[in-house]
Scaffold this motif. Structure first.
Motif, PDB file in Angstrom:
ATOM      1  N   LEU A   1      32.798  52.555  41.874  1.00  0.00           N
ATOM      2  CA  LEU A   1      33.458  52.956  40.630  1.00  0.00           C
ATOM      3  C   LEU A   1      33.620  51.769  39.688  1.00  0.00           C
ATOM      4  N   ILE A   2      33.991  50.634  40.235  1.00  0.00           N
ATOM      5  CA  ILE A   2      34.145  49.429  39.417  1.00  0.00           C
ATOM      6  C   ILE A   2      32.806  49.027  38.819  1.00  0.00           C
ATOM      7  N   LEU A   3      31.753  49.059  39.627  1.00  0.00           N
ATOM      8  CA  LEU A   3      30.425  48.702  39.145  1.00  0.00           C
ATOM      9  C   LEU A   3      29.965  49.652  38.040  1.00  0.00           C
ATOM     10  N   GLU A   4      30.176  50.934  38.209  1.00  0.00           N
ATOM     11  CA  GLU A   4      29.801  51.910  37.183  1.00  0.00           C
ATOM     12  C   GLU A   4      30.552  51.635  35.882  1.00  0.00           C
ATOM     13  N   HIS A   5      31.838  51.324  35.984  1.00  0.00           N
ATOM     14  CA  HIS A   5      32.651  51.013  34.804  1.00  0.00           C
ATOM     15  C   HIS A   5      32.115  49.765  34.098  1.00  0.00           C
ATOM     16  N   GLN A   6      31.792  48.738  34.872  1.00  0.00           N
ATOM     17  CA  GLN A   6      31.283  47.504  34.295  1.00  0.00           C
ATOM     18  C   GLN A   6      29.934  47.725  33.603  1.00  0.00           C
ATOM     19  N   ILE A   7      29.094  48.544  34.185  1.00  0.00           N
ATOM     20  CA  ILE A   7      27.800  48.852  33.566  1.00  0.00           C
ATOM     21  C   ILE A   7      28.008  49.596  32.255  1.00  0.00           C
ATOM     22  N   ARG A   8      28.913  50.565  32.243  1.00  0.00           N
ATOM     23  CA  ARG A   8      29.207  51.306  31.009  1.00  0.00           C
ATOM     24  C   ARG A   8      29.723  50.368  29.923  1.00  0.00           C
ATOM     25  N   GLN A   9      30.628  49.472  30.300  1.00  0.00           N
ATOM     26  CA  GLN A   9      31.192  48.529  29.336  1.00  0.00           C
ATOM     27  C   GLN A   9      30.109  47.621  28.763  1.00  0.00           C
ATOM     28  N   ALA A  10      29.213  47.145  29.625  1.00  0.00           N
ATOM     29  CA  ALA A  10      28.176  46.211  29.201  1.00  0.00           C
ATOM     30  C   ALA A  10      27.134  46.868  28.308  1.00  0.00           C
ATOM     31  N   THR A  11      26.870  48.139  28.513  1.00  0.00           N
ATOM     32  CA  THR A  11      25.827  48.814  27.747  1.00  0.00           C
ATOM     33  C   THR A  11      26.364  49.614  26.569  1.00  0.00           C
TER      34      THR A  11
END
Length: 71
Positions: A14-24
């Motif tokens: 979940l944290i990784l998915e959130h970080q990817i969304r934030q970065a893109t």
């Protein structure tokens, strides 16, 4: 024991998915020509490659380090 590991794995995903969304995620901020922290010029290549950049590389690095530490 496996319940703890499963929970940690789910949380990590979940944290990784959130970080990817934030970065893109596209920003609505305009790209600046000068850094908001040190007022030095931001190189043109950075302005072109980082949509909505607000800081030079050095200040952005410091900003991200502070945010990782929770400062």
């Amino acid at each position: 024991m496996s319940d703890v590991i499963d929970t940690a794995q789910t949380q990590s995903e979940l944290i990784l998915e959130h970080q990817i969304r934030q970065a893109t995620q596209k920003t609505s901020l305009p790209t600046r020509t000068h850094c908001i922290d040190c007022d030095e010029p931001i190189p043109l290549l950075r302005q072109q490659k980082v949509t909505g950049c607000q800081r030079c590389v050095a200040c952005q690095t410091d900003f991200e380090k502070q945010n990782l530490r929770g400062v």
